[in-house]
Enzyme design. Structure first.
Site, short mmCIF file in Angstrom:
data_model
loop_
_atom_site.label_atom_id
_atom_site.label_comp_id
_atom_site.label_asym_id
_atom_site.label_seq_id
_atom_site.Cartn_x
_atom_site.Cartn_y
_atom_site.Cartn_z
N VAL A 22 1.04 -1.19 0.05
CA VAL A 22 0.09 0.08 -0.10
C VAL A 22 0.89 1.27 0.23
O VAL A 22 0.59 2.19 -0.94
CB VAL A 22 -0.90 -0.09 1.36
CG1 VAL A 22 -1.59 1.35 1.42
CG2 VAL A 22 -2.00 -1.12 1.25
N ASP A 40 11.10 2.99 5.72
CA ASP A 40 10.43 1.80 6.15
C ASP A 40 12.03 1.17 7.12
O ASP A 40 12.94 1.54 6.82
CB ASP A 40 10.36 0.83 5.11
CG ASP A 40 9.44 -0.51 5.64
OD1 ASP A 40 8.50 -0.42 5.01
OD2 ASP A 40 10.25 -1.26 6.31
N THR A 90 -2.03 -3.68 10.13
CA THR A 90 -2.80 -3.84 11.22
C THR A 90 -3.17 -5.17 11.39
O THR A 90 -4.26 -5.34 11.06
CB THR A 90 -3.84 -2.64 11.49
OG1 THR A 90 -4.68 -2.47 10.34
CG2 THR A 90 -3.40 -1.32 11.58
N THR A 125 -6.01 0.37 8.47
CA THR A 125 -7.40 -0.02 9.02
C THR A 125 -7.42 -0.30 10.56
O THR A 125 -6.57 -1.00 11.15
CB THR A 125 -7.74 -1.25 8.32
OG1 THR A 125 -7.59 -1.23 6.87
CG2 THR A 125 -9.19 -1.73 8.85
N CYS A 265 -6.69 -7.78 4.65
CA CYS A 265 -7.94 -6.83 4.84
C CYS A 265 -9.26 -7.70 5.39
O CYS A 265 -9.40 -7.58 6.27
CB CYS A 265 -8.21 -6.20 3.65
SG CYS A 265 -6.72 -4.85 3.38
N ARG A 336 0.87 -12.91 2.59
CA ARG A 336 0.37 -12.73 4.19
C ARG A 336 -0.95 -13.23 4.45
O ARG A 336 -1.94 -13.00 3.57
CB ARG A 336 0.29 -11.18 4.41
CG ARG A 336 1.77 -10.63 4.57
CD ARG A 336 1.56 -9.08 4.60
NE ARG A 336 1.06 -8.42 3.44
CZ ARG A 336 0.57 -7.28 3.38
NH1 ARG A 336 0.77 -6.38 4.49
NH2 ARG A 336 0.08 -6.87 2.23
#
Length: 437
Positions: A22, A40, A90, A125, A265, A336
């Protein structure tokens, strides 16, 4: 001049904190309009970007080579920017409890390098209230600055769909929110630099946080309904894909399909909403029911395979099985929270050690997190069963001769588990045990 005008003039920089699937595309997009610092903590990732390599495959190596983003793993470089975008993951814990440690860590690092006059926009999120109740106190404590006086905050939920070349940052309406009218106006104008579809100004930060968390919860519930239908129709001997095709002729029928729900997500966000609901004394019924169904689908697939092995008179233990596809979605290297690993583990419980093929997956990531070693497609031969688990473009091009080559030549009961329904059922009904969700 306000901060937006200073960014436009080149007097101030934008920072992007978290350069994953993202954050990196956002940084690259803004770099075409302004000065951008891409930060990062992962030094190896930064070195890849600096060398012109895109491990996410989201924008491609050529774009990375040409971008003006200042890639860095040095937190002190954040002092050079005043408009900060935080885009860290998250996740949830093994117990499905929100894990805010990456977000808290990013807030701590940013707070230590925050300067007066800054605006911080969170994209991760979260459940409603996290930005103002958790992130702001960390920023204040670490910086010694006061929110609303020395710096301001906002929220703009990310809507980038990894691997999707159509729905991109530029083409998706961006929801933005600020702590007051001034911050909202600046945040909206900054995002309008790169979002061609325009922005939607939410009434408050909490409204924007809530809007994001329900987007994926809604999808999760609809997919759960499709998965439950798939289980029911399979018991009835009815092809679910055929049913959905027929039902889809009605103008208001929603276009959802059964499948494994993984990724960072859809399979995660609902737990953020239900966690907050529990804190408020409400136990979710529909949302958690959908989660239970979707989390159980890998076991259902594995059990269905075992039943088909028995039907084909193939000994279950040590059966030769190939799983084609390991990423959480098609044409994307991201592994992931992939649910394919759950199928793999379920089959291990039956004494089956599948081989796994995925030409798109991040090999090192899979080895690090799942201890999975991929094999080459050419090694898929003499199989008892093949599970086509992910609809990678390469797999969609297989013809029947190619599928046939994966199996024992004298096997008249070949088992093809076409989870995504890539192939035509009639082509395989005569000499295969063909199964799909």
């Amino acid at each position: 001049m306000n901060l937006y005008e200073k960014i436009m003039s080149g007097a101030e920089k934008i920072s992007l904190i978290g350069l994953g699937y993202v954050g990196m595309p956002i940084a690259v997009a803004f770099a075409a309009k302004a000065k951008v610092i891409g930060f990062d903590l992962n030094k190896e990732k930064i070195e890849l970007y600096q060398s012109g390599f895109d491990p996410t495959k989201e924008v491609g190596n050529e774009v990375i080579k040409k971008t003006t983003v200042e890639f860095t793993s040095d937190p002190a470089s954040l002092k050079e920017a005043k408009f900060h975008i935080v885009a860290v993951p998250t996740p949830v814990t093994d117990d499905n409890i929100p894990d805010l440690s990456p977000l808290k860590g990013a807030s701590l690092i940013l707070g230590q390098n925050l300067v007066k006059g800054s605006i911080v926009v969170f994209e991760s999120t979260v459940y409603p209230g996290v930005t103002e109740d958790i992130c702001v106190p960390i920023l204040e404590a670490e910086s010694g600055l006061k929110c609303g006086i020395d710096f301001k905050v906002g929220y703009s939920p990310e809507r980038i769909n990894p691997g999707d070349k159509v729905h991109r940052l530029e083409t998706i309406i961006k929801v933005v929110a600020g702590m007051d009218e001034e911050s909202l106006d600046i945040i909206a104008k900054v995002y309008e630099l790169v979002v061609e579809a325009g922005v939607y100004r939410a009434e408050s930060i909490r409204v924007a946080e809530a809007a994001k968390v329900i987007e994926n919860s809604q999808r999760d519930i609809n997919i759960a309904f499709m998965n439950e239908l798939s289980i029911i129709f399979n018991k009835m001997g009815i092809d679910t894909k055929a049913v959905l095709k027929a039902a889809g002729t009605k103008w208001n029928f929603l276009n959802f399909s059964p499948g494994l729900v993984g990724g960072h997500c859809i399979g995660v966000d609902p737990y953020y909403l239900t966690y907050k609901a529990e804190e408020m004394g409400y136990h979710s019924q529909i949302i958690l029911a959908g989660r239970r169904i979707n989390d159980d689908m890998a076991r259902y697939v594995a059990e269905s395979l075992v039943k088909n092995l028995i039907k084909a008179d193939v000994p279950v233990k040590n059966a030769k099985i190939a799983i084609l596809g390991f990423t959480f979605k098609e044409n994307c290297p991201d592994t992931r929270n992939t649910k394919i690993i759950d199928i793999y583990k379920e089959l291990e419980e039956y004494g089956i050690k599948p081989i796994v093929v995925d030409p798109e997956a991040d090999i090192e990531e899979a080895k690090k997190f799942y201890r999975i070693d991929f094999t080459d497609l050419k090694n898929v031969k003499n199989m008892d069963a093949v599970i086509i688990a992910v609809a990678h473009q390469q797999f969609t091009l297989f013809d029947k001769a190619k599928i046939d080559s994966f199996f024992k030549q004298d096997n008249d009961k070949k088992i093809l588990m076409d989870l995504k329904g890539l192939f035509t059922r009639k082509d395989y009904e005569d000499d295969y045990i063909y199964w799909r969700l």
